[in-house]
Write a protein that holds these residues in place. Structure first.
Motif, PDB file in Angstrom:
ATOM      1  N   CYS A 267      11.124 -98.600 -38.936  1.00 45.28           N
ATOM      2  CA  CYS A 267      10.524 -99.272 -37.775  1.00 45.28           C
ATOM      3  C   CYS A 267      11.392 -99.519 -36.628  1.00 45.28           C
ATOM      4  O   CYS A 267      12.309-100.147 -36.966  1.00 45.28           O
ATOM      5  CB  CYS A 267       9.630-100.444 -38.136  1.00 45.28           C
ATOM      6  SG  CYS A 267       8.519-101.038 -36.963  1.00 45.28           S
ATOM      7  N   GLU A 268      11.267 -99.094 -35.411  1.00 46.05           N
ATOM      8  CA  GLU A 268      12.176 -99.308 -34.439  1.00 46.05           C
ATOM      9  C   GLU A 268      12.255-100.602 -34.081  1.00 46.05           C
ATOM     10  O   GLU A 268      13.312-101.190 -33.748  1.00 46.05           O
ATOM     11  CB  GLU A 268      12.027 -98.282 -33.093  1.00 46.05           C
ATOM     12  CG  GLU A 268      12.548 -96.788 -33.617  1.00 46.05           C
ATOM     13  CD  GLU A 268      12.389 -96.026 -32.252  1.00 46.05           C
ATOM     14  OE1 GLU A 268      12.252 -96.422 -30.992  1.00 46.05           O
ATOM     15  OE2 GLU A 268      12.353 -94.651 -32.506  1.00 46.05           O
ATOM     16  N   SER A 269      11.099-101.076 -33.731  1.00 50.08           N
ATOM     17  CA  SER A 269      10.910-102.685 -33.225  1.00 50.08           C
ATOM     18  C   SER A 269       9.860-103.199 -33.617  1.00 50.08           C
ATOM     19  O   SER A 269       8.882-102.531 -33.825  1.00 50.08           O
ATOM     20  CB  SER A 269      11.139-102.324 -31.622  1.00 50.08           C
ATOM     21  OG  SER A 269       9.918-101.753 -31.389  1.00 50.08           O
ATOM     22  N   LEU A 270       9.597-104.339 -33.494  1.00 44.95           N
ATOM     23  CA  LEU A 270       8.343-105.368 -33.567  1.00 44.95           C
ATOM     24  C   LEU A 270       7.631-105.388 -32.253  1.00 44.95           C
ATOM     25  O   LEU A 270       8.314-105.265 -31.258  1.00 44.95           O
ATOM     26  CB  LEU A 270       8.810-106.598 -34.337  1.00 44.95           C
ATOM     27  CG  LEU A 270       9.125-106.735 -35.569  1.00 44.95           C
ATOM     28  CD1 LEU A 270       9.828-108.142 -35.978  1.00 44.95           C
ATOM     29  CD2 LEU A 270       8.448-106.503 -36.609  1.00 44.95           C
ATOM     30  N   ASN A 271       6.297-105.737 -32.277  1.00 39.85           N
ATOM     31  CA  ASN A 271       5.833-106.087 -31.178  1.00 39.85           C
ATOM     32  C   ASN A 271       6.572-107.504 -30.741  1.00 39.85           C
ATOM     33  O   ASN A 271       7.011-108.295 -31.482  1.00 39.85           O
ATOM     34  CB  ASN A 271       4.113-106.370 -31.398  1.00 39.85           C
ATOM     35  CG  ASN A 271       3.609-107.408 -30.527  1.00 39.85           C
ATOM     36  OD1 ASN A 271       3.861-108.577 -30.331  1.00 39.85           O
ATOM     37  ND2 ASN A 271       2.680-106.627 -29.627  1.00 39.85           N
TER      38      ASN A 271
END
Lengths: 241, 241
Positions: free
Chosen positions: B223-227
């Protein structure tokens, strides 16, 4: 050939995939934009690329070349992307040790955010209740940032499933806004399933009656509750530490 | 009297408060629904109640009684509520020890969620950059669940403000997706300010060049990034433990 007419039956059938009824009938769904098409390709879910005429894209997959007018007709976005993908629905995989159960979330942005966080924090499976917003709704897919292709997601009768999981040795816990144990009690369990509820009403009563424990996140009493995507993400974050 | 015409100038002026330009001109904003009107009342920000004719509501505040047609004209919702409130914008208060700085968030739902979590996790002040989505946008207010009335929120040139905070002894830290320290390094500091960035681009370069440290949330590399609402909430949750 280049599809230039919105009266074409093939184009009409593609557009229909914006509706749940036709997604279910065909076991297909649409994604919009290069990033999502690439994610679908990498996970072997991509059947066709829909591509704007004269545009170059690195993936060839039974390409359907369309004019700007046709792309505009198919899209659900205000401004269409240059590529879309027609994808097969996700195939069910085996459960691992960290399962999230979603009981009736309605907002597509919330479900997408939860899928994204579940991958970030190494949950392996998400079980959606039948009354949860459709996984293949375009807003869910966008909010997930394509992470739906990186995790096992199944749609089930969750009461049945909870009973099966308990027999398999899972420790099944439901979130509650106002009371319950600290998240830490889950850290010592080998196999866990965490149930999160609907935005307005939380986890349904029949489900609450069937769990091993409740957990909640401590917070300032001035705030009644957290956004469900936030609360779920915090719990998964804690369990990934 | 009961306002029944959408041609009435007073009604037209109220409707204009759906636009930022007129909110800024009048230093006023609208809230919709009983819960938000009650929150505005409790925090002394409520100037008027707009109420549907024949409806009873427990707060009287220079009531403006309107017909269904007029309420429908004013509302931004698909289905109008029975009460709305005309509110004064928030007054600036003194900073405490836990400050969140928002550098250019664009999605109103994200900003509202962050405000809600900031109250839940006992942050005392939120500083919004000038290019952040308008605090008084109705979607921000709804997503905040009225929590904007429970916290000090100011709109500033954040580069100026960061320099002032550093002089005042705040430890100023920016979030980064890919690298940085563990959140724990902030726990030993007495006065902290945490900067979160825009959905697509993160914290702007000029701001990153002016901070004491970077922090990030460890996550699965798939996963590249979170919300951004989730990431910010996790950091505030950690610092409230």
């Amino acid at each position: 050939m280049i599809y230039s007419s919105t009266d074409n039956n093939k184009i009409k059938d593609i557009k229909k995939l914006n509706q749940k009824k036709y997604r279910d009938l065909n076991n297909l769904f649409l994604v919009e934009g290069e990033h999502l098409v690439e994610e679908a390709y990498k996970s072997n879910n991509l059947n066709n690329v829909i591509i704007l005429e004269d545009y170059n894209f690195n993936i060839e997959k039974d390409n359907i070349v369309v004019t700007d007018k046709v792309m505009n007709y198919i899209t659900e976005l205000d401004n269409h992307q240059k590529v879309m993908g027609i994808c097969s629905k996700l195939k069910e995989k085996e459960y691992g040790n960290k399962i999230l159960i979603v009981d009736g979330i309605q907002d597509p942005g919330n479900l997408g955010t939860i899928i994204r966080s579940a991958v970030a924090f190494s949950f392996d499976t998400i079980i959606l209740s039948n009354n949860t917003v459709d996984l293949y709704n375009s807003k869910v897919i966008r909010a997930s940032q394509g992470m739906l292709f990186h995790i096992n997601i199944v749609i089930k009768d969750i009461l049945d499933e909870i009973n099966k999981l308990k027999e398999l040795g899972y420790y099944v816990s439901a979130t509650k806004v106002d009371s319950g144990n600290d998240i830490d009690i889950l850290k010592e369990k080998e196999k866990i399933a965490i149930i999160i509820g609907n935005e307005g009403n939380g986890v349904s009563k029949e489900v609450l009656d069937n769990v091993s424990s409740y957990i909640h996140i401590p917070m300032n009493s001035e705030c009644e509750s957290l956004n469900v995507g936030v609360a779920t993400s915090i719990i998964m974050y804690e369990l990934n530490k």
